[in-house]
Motif scaffolding. Structure first.
Motif, PDB file in Angstrom:
ATOM      1  N   ARG A 117      34.138  22.958  45.639  1.00 35.09           N
ATOM      2  CA  ARG A 117      34.212  23.163  44.863  1.00 35.09           C
ATOM      3  C   ARG A 117      32.982  23.786  43.890  1.00 35.09           C
ATOM      4  N   GLN A 118      32.458  24.304  44.467  1.00 38.29           N
ATOM      5  CA  GLN A 118      31.187  25.088  43.870  1.00 38.29           C
ATOM      6  C   GLN A 118      31.908  25.978  43.078  1.00 38.29           C
ATOM      7  N   LEU A 119      32.143  26.823  44.020  1.00 39.69           N
ATOM      8  CA  LEU A 119      33.275  28.364  43.502  1.00 39.69           C
ATOM      9  C   LEU A 119      34.419  27.796  42.581  1.00 39.69           C
ATOM     10  N   TYR A 120      34.876  26.762  42.032  1.00 43.13           N
ATOM     11  CA  TYR A 120      36.261  26.301  41.493  1.00 43.13           C
ATOM     12  C   TYR A 120      35.217  25.728  40.292  1.00 43.13           C
ATOM     13  N   LEU A 121      34.354  25.478  40.161  1.00 47.09           N
ATOM     14  CA  LEU A 121      33.313  25.623  39.664  1.00 47.09           C
ATOM     15  C   LEU A 121      32.612  26.850  38.448  1.00 47.09           C
ATOM     16  N   ALA A 122      31.998  27.255  39.119  1.00 44.54           N
ATOM     17  CA  ALA A 122      31.698  28.839  39.362  1.00 44.54           C
ATOM     18  C   ALA A 122      33.026  29.340  37.930  1.00 44.54           C
ATOM     19  N   LEU A 123      33.648  29.293  38.905  1.00 44.67           N
ATOM     20  CA  LEU A 123      35.321  29.596  37.852  1.00 44.67           C
ATOM     21  C   LEU A 123      35.546  29.558  36.469  1.00 44.67           C
ATOM     22  N   GLU A 124      35.594  27.792  36.583  1.00 42.94           N
ATOM     23  CA  GLU A 124      35.707  27.549  35.083  1.00 42.94           C
ATOM     24  C   GLU A 124      34.728  28.158  34.474  1.00 42.94           C
ATOM     25  N   ARG A 125      32.845  28.750  34.946  1.00 43.07           N
ATOM     26  CA  ARG A 125      32.107  29.268  33.877  1.00 43.07           C
ATOM     27  C   ARG A 125      32.479  30.497  32.860  1.00 43.07           C
ATOM     28  N   ILE A 126      33.693  31.448  33.647  1.00 37.74           N
ATOM     29  CA  ILE A 126      33.912  32.324  33.182  1.00 37.74           C
ATOM     30  C   ILE A 126      34.964  32.605  32.427  1.00 37.74           C
ATOM     31  N   ALA A 127      35.184  33.729  31.693  1.00 32.83           N
ATOM     32  CA  ALA A 127      36.381  33.807  30.538  1.00 32.83           C
ATOM     33  C   ALA A 127      37.818  33.310  31.513  1.00 32.83           C
ATOM     34  N   PRO A 128      38.628  32.260  30.453  1.00 33.89           N
ATOM     35  CA  PRO A 128      39.470  32.307  30.898  1.00 33.89           C
ATOM     36  C   PRO A 128      41.109  33.750  31.350  1.00 33.89           C
ATOM     37  N   ASP A 129      40.670  34.326  30.244  1.00 33.72           N
ATOM     38  CA  ASP A 129      41.456  34.870  31.667  1.00 33.72           C
ATOM     39  C   ASP A 129      40.898  35.576  32.887  1.00 33.72           C
ATOM     40  N   TYR A 130      39.265  35.934  33.159  1.00 31.30           N
ATOM     41  CA  TYR A 130      39.198  36.024  33.990  1.00 31.30           C
ATOM     42  C   TYR A 130      39.394  35.226  35.317  1.00 31.30           C
ATOM     43  N   ARG A 131      39.147  34.053  35.206  1.00 32.44           N
ATOM     44  CA  ARG A 131      39.669  32.828  35.549  1.00 32.44           C
ATOM     45  C   ARG A 131      41.364  33.267  36.141  1.00 32.44           C
ATOM     46  N   GLU A 132      42.047  33.551  35.084  1.00 27.42           N
ATOM     47  CA  GLU A 132      43.691  33.398  35.639  1.00 27.42           C
ATOM     48  C   GLU A 132      44.074  34.407  36.354  1.00 27.42           C
ATOM     49  N   VAL A 133      43.165  35.764  36.046  1.00 23.80           N
ATOM     50  CA  VAL A 133      44.061  36.518  36.773  1.00 23.80           C
ATOM     51  C   VAL A 133      43.347  36.447  38.093  1.00 23.80           C
ATOM     52  N   LEU A 134      41.929  36.099  38.006  1.00 20.67           N
ATOM     53  CA  LEU A 134      41.627  36.305  39.379  1.00 20.67           C
ATOM     54  C   LEU A 134      42.184  34.342  40.833  1.00 20.67           C
ATOM     55  N   GLN A 135      42.358  33.850  39.949  1.00 18.50           N
ATOM     56  CA  GLN A 135      43.367  32.520  40.749  1.00 18.50           C
ATOM     57  C   GLN A 135      44.796  32.616  40.905  1.00 18.50           C
ATOM     58  N   LEU A 173      27.963  32.832  39.613  1.00 20.85           N
ATOM     59  CA  LEU A 173      27.309  32.308  41.595  1.00 20.85           C
ATOM     60  C   LEU A 173      26.235  32.974  42.033  1.00 20.85           C
ATOM     61  N   GLU A 174      25.663  33.509  41.659  1.00 23.51           N
ATOM     62  CA  GLU A 174      24.357  34.190  41.485  1.00 23.51           C
ATOM     63  C   GLU A 174      23.396  32.901  41.181  1.00 23.51           C
ATOM     64  N   ARG A 175      23.728  32.978  39.512  1.00 25.16           N
ATOM     65  CA  ARG A 175      23.199  31.503  38.893  1.00 25.16           C
ATOM     66  C   ARG A 175      23.186  30.907  39.859  1.00 25.16           C
ATOM     67  N   MET A 176      24.392  30.328  40.417  1.00 22.24           N
ATOM     68  CA  MET A 176      24.047  28.564  40.781  1.00 22.24           C
ATOM     69  C   MET A 176      23.766  28.475  42.535  1.00 22.24           C
ATOM     70  N   GLY A 177      23.158  29.918  42.203  1.00 18.71           N
ATOM     71  CA  GLY A 177      21.702  30.490  43.984  1.00 18.71           C
ATOM     72  C   GLY A 177      22.592  30.376  44.906  1.00 18.71           C
ATOM     73  N   PHE A 178      24.148  30.894  45.029  1.00 18.44           N
ATOM     74  CA  PHE A 178      24.942  31.565  45.835  1.00 18.44           C
ATOM     75  C   PHE A 178      24.536  33.111  45.617  1.00 18.44           C
ATOM     76  N   ASP A 179      24.388  33.662  47.445  1.00 17.13           N
ATOM     77  CA  ASP A 179      24.361  35.021  47.494  1.00 17.13           C
ATOM     78  C   ASP A 179      25.684  35.073  47.978  1.00 17.13           C
ATOM     79  N   ASP A 180      26.141  37.262  48.334  1.00 12.37           N
ATOM     80  CA  ASP A 180      27.377  37.370  48.912  1.00 12.37           C
ATOM     81  C   ASP A 180      27.933  36.649  50.024  1.00 12.37           C
ATOM     82  N   ALA A 181      26.557  37.029  50.860  1.00 11.32           N
ATOM     83  CA  ALA A 181      26.957  36.088  52.482  1.00 11.32           C
ATOM     84  C   ALA A 181      27.328  34.766  51.886  1.00 11.32           C
ATOM     85  N   GLY A 182      26.830  33.690  51.252  1.00 12.51           N
ATOM     86  CA  GLY A 182      27.659  32.999  50.613  1.00 12.51           C
ATOM     87  C   GLY A 182      29.303  32.627  50.374  1.00 12.51           C
ATOM     88  N   TYR A 183      29.680  33.302  49.861  1.00 18.88           N
ATOM     89  CA  TYR A 183      30.916  33.687  49.495  1.00 18.88           C
ATOM     90  C   TYR A 183      31.499  34.773  49.940  1.00 18.88           C
TER      91      TYR A 183
END
Length: 183
Positions: A117-135, A173-183
């Protein structure tokens, strides 16, 4: 059935094999619905668009040409319908208010756990083209050439979007408090 999407679709077109169409629906309904949620911000609207996309594939004016994979074509049809609906409605509701209902059909796996859910929320906070390509790349396992067809862009643009999308997602994700080890 262990037949390819393209073979199943041809069986449906040539022989009216409804079982082949049902198999295609089962294979792609969740992925397409999740993809469409990114545009319309509503699971109910996304499910309706997913069904509309299958209806168009089954009886619509456009026929699969074989220039791409069936999945790429299906996602393109779905995206076209979503964009058409958004132009008609001229509305955007914040996705953060979206929560799947407990009584809904098959749960979307991405939203079942808090981490997802947190990853999904982070995806929503990035630009739509970035979200679409990553999905499309990570959730639908599409190759850059297929993504380019769905998004209507050049392959070189897709590589740039993937790189920038990853950077944007990592930053969010870093702004949300996650580091590379968490994802």
């Amino acid at each position: 059935m262990d037949l390819s999407d393209e073979v199943l679709y041809q069986q449906y077109l040539k022989h009216g094999d409804n079982e082949a169409l049902r198999c295609l629906l089962e294979r792609h309904r969740e992925g397409l619905t999740l993809f469409l949620i990114g545009f319309v911000r509503s699971e109910a609207d996304a499910e309706e668009l997913m069904l509309d996309a299958f209806a168009e594939v089954a009886a619509g004016p456009t026929i699969f040409s074989g220039k791409s994979s069936f999945k790429t074509w299906l996602f393109s049809v779905g995206k076209h319908l979503a964009m058409k609906q958004l132009r008609r409605q001229r509305r955007t509701a914040p996705l953060e208010s979206y929560e799947p209902g407990l009584s809904e059909g098959p749960e979307l796996l991405l939203l079942r756990e808090e981490r997802d859910r947190q990853l999904y929320l982070a995806l929503e906070r990035i630009a739509p083209d970035y979200r679409e390509v990553l999905q499309l790349q990570y959730m639908e396992q599409m190759q850059p050439a297929e993504i380019a067809q769905v998004m209507g862009k050049r392959v070189s643009q897709i590589y740039n979007l993937i790189k920038r999308g990853k950077q944007a997602l990592r930053g969010e994700l870093e702004r949300m408090g996650f580091d590379d080890a968490g994802y």
